[in-house]
Design a protein around this motif. Structure first.
Motif, PDB file in Angstrom:
ATOM      1  N   ALA A 181      19.015  -0.102  -1.243  1.00 12.23           N
ATOM      2  CA  ALA A 181      18.240   0.654  -2.231  1.00 12.23           C
ATOM      3  C   ALA A 181      18.312  -0.058  -3.563  1.00 12.23           C
ATOM      4  N   LEU A 182      17.256   0.037  -4.323  1.00 13.66           N
ATOM      5  CA  LEU A 182      17.197  -0.563  -5.652  1.00 13.66           C
ATOM      6  C   LEU A 182      17.325   0.561  -6.676  1.00 13.66           C
ATOM      7  N   ARG A 183      18.347   0.483  -7.534  1.00 11.57           N
ATOM      8  CA  ARG A 183      18.503   1.476  -8.612  1.00 11.57           C
ATOM      9  C   ARG A 183      18.771   0.747  -9.905  1.00 11.57           C
ATOM     10  N   THR A 208      11.191   8.086  -2.894  1.00  8.43           N
ATOM     11  CA  THR A 208      11.313   6.711  -2.398  1.00  8.43           C
ATOM     12  C   THR A 208      10.918   6.667  -0.921  1.00  8.43           C
ATOM     13  N   VAL A 209      10.564   5.461  -0.472  1.00 11.78           N
ATOM     14  CA  VAL A 209      10.252   5.267   0.944  1.00 11.78           C
ATOM     15  C   VAL A 209      11.018   4.046   1.445  1.00 11.78           C
ATOM     16  N   ALA A 210      11.505   4.120   2.684  1.00  9.92           N
ATOM     17  CA  ALA A 210      12.234   3.003   3.292  1.00  9.92           C
ATOM     18  C   ALA A 210      11.247   2.147   4.089  1.00  9.92           C
ATOM     19  N   LEU A 211      11.219   0.849   3.801  1.00  9.15           N
ATOM     20  CA  LEU A 211      10.246  -0.044   4.445  1.00  9.15           C
ATOM     21  C   LEU A 211      10.944  -1.183   5.173  1.00  9.15           C
ATOM     22  N   PRO A 247      10.379   2.851  -4.671  1.00 10.23           N
ATOM     23  CA  PRO A 247       9.569   3.985  -5.141  1.00 10.23           C
ATOM     24  C   PRO A 247       8.283   4.110  -4.326  1.00 10.23           C
ATOM     25  N   LYS A 248       8.018   5.289  -3.819  1.00  7.00           N
ATOM     26  CA  LYS A 248       6.892   5.463  -2.890  1.00  7.00           C
ATOM     27  C   LYS A 248       5.576   5.663  -3.627  1.00  7.00           C
ATOM     28  N   LYS A 249       4.502   5.370  -2.937  1.00  7.04           N
ATOM     29  CA  LYS A 249       3.179   5.727  -3.439  1.00  7.04           C
ATOM     30  C   LYS A 249       2.748   7.053  -2.793  1.00  7.04           C
ATOM     31  N   LYS A 250       1.736   7.676  -3.396  1.00 10.26           N
ATOM     32  CA  LYS A 250       1.303   9.020  -2.973  1.00 10.26           C
ATOM     33  C   LYS A 250       0.893   9.086  -1.510  1.00 10.26           C
ATOM     34  N   ILE A 251       0.326   8.006  -1.024  1.00 12.81           N
ATOM     35  CA  ILE A 251      -0.248   7.988   0.320  1.00 12.81           C
ATOM     36  C   ILE A 251       0.767   8.341   1.415  1.00 12.81           C
ATOM     37  N   VAL A 252       2.070   8.113   1.142  1.00 16.56           N
ATOM     38  CA  VAL A 252       3.090   8.390   2.170  1.00 16.56           C
ATOM     39  C   VAL A 252       3.383   9.890   2.215  1.00 16.56           C
ATOM     40  N   PRO A 253       3.182  10.530   3.364  1.00 15.62           N
ATOM     41  CA  PRO A 253       3.396  11.981   3.447  1.00 15.62           C
ATOM     42  C   PRO A 253       4.856  12.361   3.161  1.00 15.62           C
ATOM     43  N   THR A 271       0.833  -1.205   0.000  1.00 16.68           N
ATOM     44  CA  THR A 271       0.000   0.000   0.000  1.00 16.68           C
ATOM     45  C   THR A 271       0.873   1.261   0.000  1.00 16.68           C
ATOM     46  N   LEU A 272       2.168   1.094   0.291  1.00 13.42           N
ATOM     47  CA  LEU A 272       3.045   2.247   0.481  1.00 13.42           C
ATOM     48  C   LEU A 272       4.055   2.445  -0.641  1.00 13.42           C
ATOM     49  N   ALA A 273       4.417   1.341  -1.323  1.00 15.36           N
ATOM     50  CA  ALA A 273       5.489   1.425  -2.319  1.00 15.36           C
ATOM     51  C   ALA A 273       5.214   0.513  -3.493  1.00 15.36           C
ATOM     52  N   HIS A 274       5.887   0.794  -4.598  1.00 11.00           N
ATOM     53  CA  HIS A 274       5.823  -0.085  -5.775  1.00 11.00           C
ATOM     54  C   HIS A 274       6.866  -1.177  -5.576  1.00 11.00           C
ATOM     55  N   ILE A 275       6.407  -2.407  -5.517  1.00  9.10           N
ATOM     56  CA  ILE A 275       7.304  -3.510  -5.181  1.00  9.10           C
ATOM     57  C   ILE A 275       7.440  -4.436  -6.383  1.00  9.10           C
ATOM     58  N   GLY A 276       8.641  -4.456  -6.950  1.00 11.93           N
ATOM     59  CA  GLY A 276       8.914  -5.333  -8.087  1.00 11.93           C
ATOM     60  C   GLY A 276       9.313  -6.711  -7.602  1.00 11.93           C
ATOM     61  N   PRO A 277       9.530  -7.641  -8.543  1.00 14.38           N
ATOM     62  CA  PRO A 277       9.846  -9.017  -8.173  1.00 14.38           C
ATOM     63  C   PRO A 277      11.168  -9.156  -7.395  1.00 14.38           C
ATOM     64  N   GLU A 278      12.168  -8.300  -7.708  1.00 15.04           N
ATOM     65  CA  GLU A 278      13.465  -8.416  -7.003  1.00 15.04           C
ATOM     66  C   GLU A 278      13.269  -8.081  -5.531  1.00 15.04           C
TER      67      GLU A 278
END
Ligand code: TXA
Ligand code: MG
Length: 319
Positions: A180-182, A112-115, A97-103, A72-79
């Motif tokens: 971090a994923l880049r 980006t957001v750290a989870l 990469p963060k989603k909008k919902i995270v302030p 719900t907070l980030a775009h999560i790829g297969p890696e």
């Protein structure tokens, strides 16, 4: 400052109510104690910065109780998902990469957001009971030693949190490893509780740790950080010359120091790096309390948890 409350089901419910109501709570994780607030409530998150005296350019880690909640907070790829499945719950933080919902305040304006999903049962119970992801940095004043006990957290955050949950000493003792994923490749932003070698078994060789410096890739990777009150020097190959009038503390790896120092602590008599990591911040704190002006620290082997230990010692030694 509230007195630490021993962990119980009732105490966790009370803590969760504070989080839901926009308050802040100190809680244990398997790495270090965290200072938590509702990650989706910008005002509550702002209190964390105030209490810690943390600069606003340094983003927070958001703690979740499931991979589903992470989605719900980030775009999560297969890696990233593969790493979550292998290492969560546990001492691994993923920057995605963060989603909008995270302030914005939580991510310091980054995209980006750290989870992280912590393994500590109290932490997990708290996040579940709060029903919201919990933003939480380590529960220390900015720049100081991270707390591995509730008392150490309380002593640093004088006019702060609404509640301090106490479940004794943390198991791992150094903060989570931050990855971090880049461009499809993972990089270590901070060495921590999950050894690089274990991650590389899943990812293959990781990109070199991104350097700190003036514009660090991870805003929290300021060189000077994780510091005891005393000055800290890492012992090199040349023998140390003790100066008169200075009170020395000594942080040994496996055996008592040859030098005649006022006080010393041994990280692990058997040379076990996990035990050494678990003792690192509490030993430094004790040497501080014993009144050392200068702490001499022996280097430890730079493998496994030794990487996290050496990283913290180098930052404490920076000036
Ligand atoms: O073990 C831990 O990670 C503990 C417990 C409480 O979970 N938390 C912790 O949080 O150490 P903190 O805030 O002290 O450290 C978080 C680190 C900082 O270096 C911060 O700059 C980095 O993670 N970070 C957070 N969000 C980031 C982002 N979006 N991009 C890059 N780095 C980020
Ligand atoms: Mg910290």
């Amino acid at each position: 400052m509230p007195r630490p409350t021993k962990v119980s089901a009732a105490a966790v419910r009370k803590a969760a109510a504070f989080i839901r109501g926009g308050g802040t709570v100190v809680f244990p994780t398997e790495t270090v104690y965290g200072l938590g607030a509702d990650a989706l409530n910008a005002k509550a998150a702002a209190r964390i910065f105030e209490i810690k005296k943390r600069p606003h350019f340094d983003p927070l880690i958001v703690h979740v109780s499931s991979i589903r909640q992470a989605r719900t907070l980030a775009h999560i790829g297969p890696e990233a998902e593969a790493l979550m499945k292998r290492f969560w719950p546990g001492p691994l933080t993923l920057v995605l990469p963060k989603k909008k919902i995270v302030p914005e305040i939580v991510t310091a304006g980054l995209d980006t957001v750290a989870l992280r999903m912590p393994a500590d049962p109290t932490a997990l119970a708290l996040i579940k009971a709060a029903g919201t992801p919990v933003a939480a940095p380590s529960a220390n004043r900015f720049g100081s030693l991270s707390p591995t006990t509730a008392a150490h957290a309380g002593a640093q955050l004088k006019n702060g949190p609404d509640l301090i949950l106490d479940s004794g000493r943390t198991r791992i003792g150094v903060e989570s490893t931050v990855l971090a994923l880049r461009d499809g490749k993972f990089f270590i932003l901070r060495h921590g509780g999950l050894p690089r070698e274990e991650i590389e078994r899943v990812t293959g060789r990781l990109g070199a740790a991104l350097k700190g410096g003036r514009r660090p890739a991870s805003p929290g990777q300021l060189l000077k950080h994780y510091s005891p009150r005393a000055a800290l020097r890492i012992i090199g190959k040349t023998p140390v010359r003790l100066r008169k009038g200075i009170k020395y503390g000594y942080l040994a790896f496996t055996s008592r120091p040859a030098a005649a120092v006022g006080c010393f602590r041994i990280l692990s008599r058997s040379g076990n790096l996990a035990e050494a990591a678990a003792n690192l911040f509490s030993h430094l704190n004790e040497l501080d309390k014993a009144g050392a002006d200068v702490i001499l620290a022996e280097p430890v082997p730079a493998r496994g948890l030794g990487l996290a230990i050496m990283d913290r010692l180098r930052r404490a030694a920076a000036r």
